[in-house]
Design a protein around this motif. Sequence first.
Motif, PDB file in Angstrom:
ATOM      1  N   VAL A  51     -20.915 -27.988 -22.058  1.00 38.63           N
ATOM      2  CA  VAL A  51     -20.391 -26.884 -23.249  1.00 38.63           C
ATOM      3  C   VAL A  51     -20.990 -26.468 -24.248  1.00 38.63           C
ATOM      4  O   VAL A  51     -21.206 -25.326 -24.644  1.00 38.63           O
ATOM      5  CB  VAL A  51     -18.845 -27.763 -24.029  1.00 38.63           C
ATOM      6  CG1 VAL A  51     -18.438 -26.902 -25.198  1.00 38.63           C
ATOM      7  CG2 VAL A  51     -17.832 -28.055 -22.926  1.00 38.63           C
ATOM      8  N   LEU A  52     -21.957 -27.435 -24.783  1.00 39.87           N
ATOM      9  CA  LEU A  52     -22.924 -27.012 -25.816  1.00 39.87           C
ATOM     10  C   LEU A  52     -23.901 -25.919 -25.399  1.00 39.87           C
ATOM     11  O   LEU A  52     -24.164 -25.004 -25.835  1.00 39.87           O
ATOM     12  CB  LEU A  52     -23.603 -28.380 -26.445  1.00 39.87           C
ATOM     13  CG  LEU A  52     -23.103 -29.151 -27.316  1.00 39.87           C
ATOM     14  CD1 LEU A  52     -23.574 -30.299 -27.537  1.00 39.87           C
ATOM     15  CD2 LEU A  52     -22.319 -28.415 -28.701  1.00 39.87           C
ATOM     16  N   VAL A  53     -24.443 -26.079 -24.088  1.00 38.56           N
ATOM     17  CA  VAL A  53     -25.459 -25.437 -23.625  1.00 38.56           C
ATOM     18  C   VAL A  53     -24.830 -23.865 -23.177  1.00 38.56           C
ATOM     19  O   VAL A  53     -25.367 -23.013 -23.472  1.00 38.56           O
ATOM     20  CB  VAL A  53     -25.953 -25.947 -22.184  1.00 38.56           C
ATOM     21  CG1 VAL A  53     -26.982 -24.620 -21.369  1.00 38.56           C
ATOM     22  CG2 VAL A  53     -26.803 -27.106 -22.554  1.00 38.56           C
ATOM     23  N   VAL A  54     -23.806 -24.019 -22.743  1.00 38.72           N
ATOM     24  CA  VAL A  54     -23.119 -22.719 -22.357  1.00 38.72           C
ATOM     25  C   VAL A  54     -22.669 -21.809 -23.811  1.00 38.72           C
ATOM     26  O   VAL A  54     -22.860 -20.784 -23.689  1.00 38.72           O
ATOM     27  CB  VAL A  54     -21.416 -22.742 -21.463  1.00 38.72           C
ATOM     28  CG1 VAL A  54     -20.696 -21.415 -21.582  1.00 38.72           C
ATOM     29  CG2 VAL A  54     -21.869 -23.408 -20.286  1.00 38.72           C
ATOM     30  N   VAL A  58     -23.993 -18.019 -24.520  1.00 39.78           N
ATOM     31  CA  VAL A  58     -23.252 -16.796 -24.742  1.00 39.78           C
ATOM     32  C   VAL A  58     -23.426 -16.271 -26.034  1.00 39.78           C
ATOM     33  O   VAL A  58     -23.594 -15.132 -26.298  1.00 39.78           O
ATOM     34  CB  VAL A  58     -21.793 -17.436 -24.535  1.00 39.78           C
ATOM     35  CG1 VAL A  58     -20.949 -16.370 -25.156  1.00 39.78           C
ATOM     36  CG2 VAL A  58     -21.305 -17.906 -23.190  1.00 39.78           C
ATOM     37  N   PHE A  59     -23.634 -17.133 -27.059  1.00 41.00           N
ATOM     38  CA  PHE A  59     -23.969 -16.552 -28.331  1.00 41.00           C
ATOM     39  C   PHE A  59     -25.676 -16.292 -28.818  1.00 41.00           C
ATOM     40  O   PHE A  59     -25.789 -15.988 -29.990  1.00 41.00           O
ATOM     41  CB  PHE A  59     -23.390 -17.555 -29.524  1.00 41.00           C
ATOM     42  CG  PHE A  59     -21.733 -17.509 -29.571  1.00 41.00           C
ATOM     43  CD1 PHE A  59     -21.232 -16.114 -29.784  1.00 41.00           C
ATOM     44  CD2 PHE A  59     -21.264 -18.557 -29.308  1.00 41.00           C
ATOM     45  CE1 PHE A  59     -19.858 -16.129 -29.896  1.00 41.00           C
ATOM     46  CE2 PHE A  59     -19.676 -18.306 -29.021  1.00 41.00           C
ATOM     47  CZ  PHE A  59     -19.172 -17.252 -29.275  1.00 41.00           C
ATOM     48  N   ALA A  60     -26.195 -16.791 -27.899  1.00 46.65           N
ATOM     49  CA  ALA A  60     -27.876 -16.673 -28.369  1.00 46.65           C
ATOM     50  C   ALA A  60     -28.021 -14.987 -28.174  1.00 46.65           C
ATOM     51  O   ALA A  60     -27.732 -14.292 -27.447  1.00 46.65           O
ATOM     52  CB  ALA A  60     -28.629 -17.093 -26.900  1.00 46.65           C
ATOM     53  N   PRO A  61     -28.990 -14.789 -29.236  1.00 43.28           N
ATOM     54  CA  PRO A  61     -29.386 -13.251 -29.560  1.00 43.28           C
ATOM     55  C   PRO A  61     -30.403 -13.137 -28.222  1.00 43.28           C
ATOM     56  O   PRO A  61     -30.913 -13.991 -27.379  1.00 43.28           O
ATOM     57  CB  PRO A  61     -30.246 -13.511 -30.699  1.00 43.28           C
ATOM     58  CG  PRO A  61     -30.354 -14.586 -31.036  1.00 43.28           C
ATOM     59  CD  PRO A  61     -29.735 -15.494 -30.403  1.00 43.28           C
ATOM     60  N   GLU A  66     -34.671 -11.513 -33.194  1.00 44.74           N
ATOM     61  CA  GLU A  66     -33.119 -11.365 -33.686  1.00 44.74           C
ATOM     62  C   GLU A  66     -32.648 -12.683 -34.168  1.00 44.74           C
ATOM     63  O   GLU A  66     -32.071 -13.003 -35.061  1.00 44.74           O
ATOM     64  CB  GLU A  66     -32.513 -11.011 -32.522  1.00 44.74           C
ATOM     65  CG  GLU A  66     -32.637  -9.421 -32.318  1.00 44.74           C
ATOM     66  CD  GLU A  66     -31.760  -8.806 -30.993  1.00 44.74           C
ATOM     67  OE1 GLU A  66     -30.843  -9.530 -30.730  1.00 44.74           O
ATOM     68  OE2 GLU A  66     -32.281  -7.835 -30.566  1.00 44.74           O
ATOM     69  N   ALA A  67     -33.178 -13.869 -33.248  1.00 47.92           N
ATOM     70  CA  ALA A  67     -32.718 -15.048 -33.630  1.00 47.92           C
ATOM     71  C   ALA A  67     -33.354 -15.628 -34.868  1.00 47.92           C
ATOM     72  O   ALA A  67     -32.614 -16.134 -35.696  1.00 47.92           O
ATOM     73  CB  ALA A  67     -33.189 -16.053 -32.383  1.00 47.92           C
ATOM     74  N   PHE A  76     -25.078 -17.603 -37.001  1.00 44.33           N
ATOM     75  CA  PHE A  76     -25.119 -18.502 -36.014  1.00 44.33           C
ATOM     76  C   PHE A  76     -26.420 -18.688 -35.316  1.00 44.33           C
ATOM     77  O   PHE A  76     -27.202 -17.646 -34.992  1.00 44.33           O
ATOM     78  CB  PHE A  76     -24.098 -17.842 -34.759  1.00 44.33           C
ATOM     79  CG  PHE A  76     -24.172 -18.954 -33.835  1.00 44.33           C
ATOM     80  CD1 PHE A  76     -23.155 -20.022 -33.809  1.00 44.33           C
ATOM     81  CD2 PHE A  76     -24.734 -18.691 -32.518  1.00 44.33           C
ATOM     82  CE1 PHE A  76     -22.981 -21.031 -33.032  1.00 44.33           C
ATOM     83  CE2 PHE A  76     -24.617 -19.710 -31.419  1.00 44.33           C
ATOM     84  CZ  PHE A  76     -23.717 -20.763 -31.662  1.00 44.33           C
ATOM     85  N   ASP A  77     -27.084 -19.972 -35.359  1.00 41.44           N
ATOM     86  CA  ASP A  77     -28.131 -20.429 -34.675  1.00 41.44           C
ATOM     87  C   ASP A  77     -27.906 -21.198 -33.252  1.00 41.44           C
ATOM     88  O   ASP A  77     -27.504 -22.245 -33.339  1.00 41.44           O
ATOM     89  CB  ASP A  77     -29.163 -21.170 -35.603  1.00 41.44           C
ATOM     90  CG  ASP A  77     -30.344 -21.374 -35.244  1.00 41.44           C
ATOM     91  OD1 ASP A  77     -30.822 -20.956 -34.057  1.00 41.44           O
ATOM     92  OD2 ASP A  77     -31.205 -22.323 -35.691  1.00 41.44           O
ATOM     93  N   SER A  78     -28.025 -20.770 -32.318  1.00 45.92           N
ATOM     94  CA  SER A  78     -28.048 -21.236 -31.037  1.00 45.92           C
ATOM     95  C   SER A  78     -28.864 -22.398 -30.683  1.00 45.92           C
ATOM     96  O   SER A  78     -28.448 -23.356 -29.827  1.00 45.92           O
ATOM     97  CB  SER A  78     -27.752 -20.292 -29.737  1.00 45.92           C
ATOM     98  OG  SER A  78     -29.022 -19.674 -29.721  1.00 45.92           O
TER      99      SER A  78
END
Length: 135
Positions: A51-54, A58-61, A66-67, A76-78
């Motif tokens: 779940v954490l990886v998905v 999904v929310f990763a720039p 950009e990150a 948000f910082d993935s």
Amino acid sequence: MTQLLLSILGGVAVAALIVVLIVRAARRPARSEGRSPYGWAAFAMGVLTLVLVVVGYVFAPEYANEAEAQAAAGEFDSQGLYMVGTITGIAAGVLAALALRRGDRRWPTWVGLLVGAGVVGAWVYVIIYVMFNPY
């Protein structure tokens, strides 16, 4: 900064949960051979890892700059999710190994072991890649 603190607190919370599960399981008398709470704990850690990886993916720039900009702006910082996911993945592998040692060969144990092995394998791949292809 807030995301970093949340990631650290999340990692500490997961570590505390793992310690509590292990201590509780160690204090319980052994029921029957082949059944242990470690198998289900490994499964739970494996599901949490996925779940954490998905969610992190999904929310990763799209690009690293950009990150960095999002992290500097407090958005948000993935990467924090990946770090906590790594901890839970390794915990899943350790708990699955404990379950297998106690003779638990049920499916939750194997799922936890596969997720843990996948996380460890990914890190071994990254380490070997960086050794032969430095930045």
